[in-house]
Design an enzyme around this catalytic site. Sequence first.
Site, PDB file in Angstrom:
ATOM      1  N   CYS A 168     -18.150 -22.842  12.838  1.00 63.44           N
ATOM      2  CA  CYS A 168     -16.295 -21.899  12.821  1.00 63.44           C
ATOM      3  C   CYS A 168     -15.540 -23.405  13.400  1.00 63.44           C
ATOM      4  CB  CYS A 168     -16.998 -20.900  13.561  1.00 63.44           C
ATOM      5  SG  CYS A 168     -15.749 -19.667  13.554  1.00 63.44           S
ATOM      6  N   GLU A 187     -13.847 -20.704   6.001  1.00 54.93           N
ATOM      7  CA  GLU A 187     -14.775 -21.943   5.716  1.00 54.93           C
ATOM      8  C   GLU A 187     -14.223 -21.859   3.954  1.00 54.93           C
ATOM      9  OE1 GLU A 187     -16.545 -24.581   6.209  1.00 54.93           O
ATOM     10  OE2 GLU A 187     -17.973 -22.896   7.362  1.00 54.93           O
TER      11      GLU A 187
END
Length: 218
Positions: free
Chosen positions: A2, A102
Site C-alpha cells: 500500500c 495500485e
Amino acid sequence: MCGRFAITLPHDAMAQLFDALPANDLPEVPNYNVCPTDPIHVATAGRRLVSMRWGLIPSWYEAPNDGPLLINARAEGIEHKAAFRQAVRERRCLVPASGFYEWTKDTDGNRLPWYITRRDGAPMALAAIWQDWGREGERQPTVAIVTTAANAEILSLHNRMPVILEPVDWPLWLGEAGPGAARLLGGAPDGTLDYHRVDPAVNSNRARGPHLVEPLAA
C-alpha cells in the site's frame, strides 16, 4: 503493498466511525493522493483520532533517513521483525481510507494506476502499527500499514494488499478485546473489493483533486 491512498471523510465522520475523540491537528481532508511521509489520520487504542507521519521510524534510527522508509509492515513474521515486534504487541492502530491505489504496467512499461474501494461503498479501516521517534526531547509518532498476500481480486494487480479489518474486529486489533489479533492478518475476503483504472496524473505525488479517483474514460 500500500503505497498511496485517498481519504475523503470529514473529521467528524471519522471520529464517529471509530467512536474516537479527534485531535486538533488532524490533516486536511479530502486528500485524494496521500503519499508516504505525509501526516495521516490514525485511530489508536483508547479511541483517539490523531495525526501521524506515514512511514514508521525505528527507535534506533538517528535520523528519519537512516534506513529504509517503512511505510508497510508485512503481516508474515511481523512479530519477529526488530522494527515492528514491539509495536505489533503494544501499539496497534487503524488507518481510515476511502480507497487505495495500485499499479500495473502496459507492454511499453508505462505505469497504469488503479483505484481500489470496498464494493459496499463503506470506508476502509487498515490495520497498522505505530512507533514514537525523536531526538532531544522532540517526539514524532510514525505509522506503518500492515500488508498481506493479495486476495483473488487484487492478485491481478499486485501480490500484496493492506489488511482491511471489519468493524467487529476493530476492538480485537486495538487490544480492547483480549488476545487474538494475530488471526486478523489475512486479506479481505474475495468479493469485498472493486477497482477501476484512473488517470495517470496520480503517478505524481503532487497531483491533487477528486478527478484522480474517477474511472478513466474509455
